[in-house]
Design an enzyme around this catalytic site. Structure first.
Site, PDB file in Angstrom:
ATOM      1  N   HIS A  16       0.823  -1.220   0.000  1.00 24.59           N
ATOM      2  CA  HIS A  16       0.000   0.000   0.000  1.00 24.59           C
ATOM      3  C   HIS A  16       0.855   1.267   0.000  1.00 24.59           C
ATOM      4  CE1 HIS A  16       0.992  -1.215   4.061  1.00 24.59           C
ATOM      5  NE2 HIS A  16       0.846   0.042   4.453  1.00 24.59           N
ATOM      6  N   CYS A  72       7.921  -0.284  -1.884  1.00 25.77           N
ATOM      7  CA  CYS A  72       7.235  -0.217  -0.591  1.00 25.77           C
ATOM      8  C   CYS A  72       7.603   1.119   0.040  1.00 25.77           C
ATOM      9  CB  CYS A  72       7.556  -1.420   0.295  1.00 25.77           C
ATOM     10  SG  CYS A  72       9.210  -1.486   0.997  1.00 25.77           S
ATOM     11  N   GLY A  73       7.245   1.323   1.278  1.00 25.83           N
ATOM     12  CA  GLY A  73       7.513   2.614   1.905  1.00 25.83           C
ATOM     13  C   GLY A  73       8.983   2.960   1.863  1.00 25.83           C
ATOM     14  N   GLY A  77      11.858  -3.655   3.146  1.00 24.44           N
ATOM     15  CA  GLY A  77      11.182  -4.903   3.513  1.00 24.44           C
ATOM     16  C   GLY A  77      10.819  -5.751   2.312  1.00 24.44           C
ATOM     17  N   HIS A 105      27.728  -5.289 -11.729  1.00 22.68           N
ATOM     18  CA  HIS A 105      28.454  -6.240 -10.877  1.00 22.68           C
ATOM     19  C   HIS A 105      27.574  -7.366 -10.356  1.00 22.68           C
ATOM     20  CE1 HIS A 105      32.053  -3.433  -9.705  1.00 22.68           C
ATOM     21  NE2 HIS A 105      31.750  -3.364 -10.996  1.00 22.68           N
ATOM     22  N   ARG A 116       8.404   6.528   0.108  1.00 26.13           N
ATOM     23  CA  ARG A 116       8.412   7.512   1.197  1.00 26.13           C
ATOM     24  C   ARG A 116       9.714   8.292   1.298  1.00 26.13           C
ATOM     25  NH1 ARG A 116       5.423   3.641   5.656  1.00 26.13           N
ATOM     26  NH2 ARG A 116       3.306   3.987   4.892  1.00 26.13           N
ATOM     27  N   ARG A 143      30.820 -14.548  -9.130  1.00 26.34           N
ATOM     28  CA  ARG A 143      30.306 -14.140  -7.814  1.00 26.34           C
ATOM     29  C   ARG A 143      28.785 -14.180  -7.779  1.00 26.34           C
ATOM     30  NH1 ARG A 143      34.825  -9.407  -8.037  1.00 26.34           N
ATOM     31  NH2 ARG A 143      36.563 -10.739  -7.421  1.00 26.34           N
TER      32      ARG A 143
END
Ligand code: RB5
Length: 159
Positions: A16, A72-73, A77, A105, A116, A143
């Site tokens: 949201h 996201c904000g 996360g 890389h 945000r 890598r």
């Protein structure tokens, strides 16, 4: 409108707190000629960011989509959630040089943005850099493979 870059099949998602930027990013990607599938969320009604991060992560990790974009904000996360899926190399992108390095890389296949903390113009700039920068391969490819192989049981490691 820049139609010069490569065109990708892109999985798009946000919670949201990233809904507004997700809508704008979707419009921009389609204008640039990319094929975009929107995995939600579809309003500013609260949803848990891991659920969307996993969905877009699965879409990219399975190989069905070449790239993913998440919002996201904070960008953090949803990036952590996407990175739980094997084959996903998600990065939180806040400025153009790390957008470039994430591709050169790390062969980053999921870009995560913050609604945000990052202004829209910066998101647009970073998105363009991320879309138009190739992975360098060479020593970096080894890598990147080490990341992808982590936790994968090979015949050799099972011995
Ligand atoms: C939602 O309030 C917020 O926690 C989420 O969008 C994100 O910033 C989490 O990392």
């Amino acid at each position: 409108m820049n139609m010069a870059g490569k065109q990708f099949k892109i999985a798009l998602g946000a919670d949201h707190a990233g809904f507004v930027y997700k809508t704008r990013i979707g419009e921009r990607l389609r204008q640039l000629g990319h094929e975009v599938v929107d995995f939600g969320t579809y309003s500013t009604e609260p949803v848990d960011y891991p659920l969307v991060g996993f969905k877009v992560g699965e879409a990219v990790g399975s190989g069905e989509f070449e790239r993913g974009v998440l919002v996201c904000g904070s960008s953090l996360g949803i990036c952590m959630a996407a990175n739980k899926v094997r084959g996903v190399r998600a990065a939180s992108i806040v400025e153009p040089y790390s957008a470039k390095l994430s591709r050169q890389h790390n062969d980053c296949n999921v870009a995560c943005f913050s609604e945000r903390l990052t202004g829209w113009d910066m998101v647009e700039e970073c998105l363009d850099v991320w879309l138009n920068t190739e992975a360098e391969g060479g020593r970096h490819a080894r890598r990147v493979k080490e990341i992808d192989d982590y936790g994968v049981e090979t015949a050799e490691s099972a011995r």
